[in-house]
Write a protein that holds these residues in place. Structure first.
Motif, PDB file in Angstrom:
ATOM      1  N   LYS A  33      42.786  37.057  36.139  1.00 48.02           N
ATOM      2  CA  LYS A  33      42.502  37.890  37.308  1.00 48.02           C
ATOM      3  C   LYS A  33      40.997  38.161  37.415  1.00 48.02           C
ATOM      4  O   LYS A  33      40.422  38.089  38.502  1.00 48.02           O
ATOM      5  N   ARG A  34      40.354  38.455  36.285  1.00 46.68           N
ATOM      6  CA  ARG A  34      38.908  38.694  36.290  1.00 46.68           C
ATOM      7  C   ARG A  34      38.159  37.413  36.665  1.00 46.68           C
ATOM      8  O   ARG A  34      37.165  37.462  37.400  1.00 46.68           O
TER       9      ARG A  34
ATOM     10  N   GLU B 137      39.211  35.045  38.614  1.00 47.46           N
ATOM     11  CA  GLU B 137      39.361  34.869  40.061  1.00 47.46           C
ATOM     12  C   GLU B 137      38.371  35.760  40.817  1.00 47.46           C
ATOM     13  O   GLU B 137      37.755  35.325  41.789  1.00 47.46           O
ATOM     14  N   ALA B 138      38.230  36.988  40.353  1.00 46.87           N
ATOM     15  CA  ALA B 138      37.282  37.904  40.987  1.00 46.87           C
ATOM     16  C   ALA B 138      35.854  37.386  40.816  1.00 46.87           C
ATOM     17  O   ALA B 138      35.044  37.451  41.753  1.00 46.87           O
TER      18      ALA B 138
ATOM     19  N   TYR C 171      27.097  36.777  36.357  1.00 47.84           N
ATOM     20  CA  TYR C 171      28.479  36.422  36.722  1.00 47.84           C
ATOM     21  C   TYR C 171      28.888  35.102  36.076  1.00 47.84           C
ATOM     22  O   TYR C 171      29.989  34.978  35.550  1.00 47.84           O
TER      23      TYR C 171
END
Length: 59
Positions: free
Chosen positions: A9-10, A12-13, A41
């Motif tokens: 999930k992280r 994907e963010a 990032y």
């Protein structure tokens, strides 16, 4: 939620954040703060990729 799900999930963010940050980069004269943000990032994404690989190799 499992650790793998949390990592995915992280990631994907981060993919979204990386794309948005790249879109903010000017074609010329890259602004250092934006470039540093992008590198942060990308570094986090790479670390999560390695962590995910380590978890999967254990299981």
């Amino acid at each position: 939620m499992s650790e793998i799900d949390t990592i995915k999930k992280r990631m994907e963010a981060l993919e979204i954040l990386i794309k948005e940050t790249r879109d903010r980069l000017p074609a010329h004269s890259t602004k250092p703060p934006v470039m540093m943000e992008l590198l942060d990032y990308e570094d986090e994404y790479e670390a999560l990729t390695k962590q995910l690989g380590a978890i999967k190799s254990k299981g």
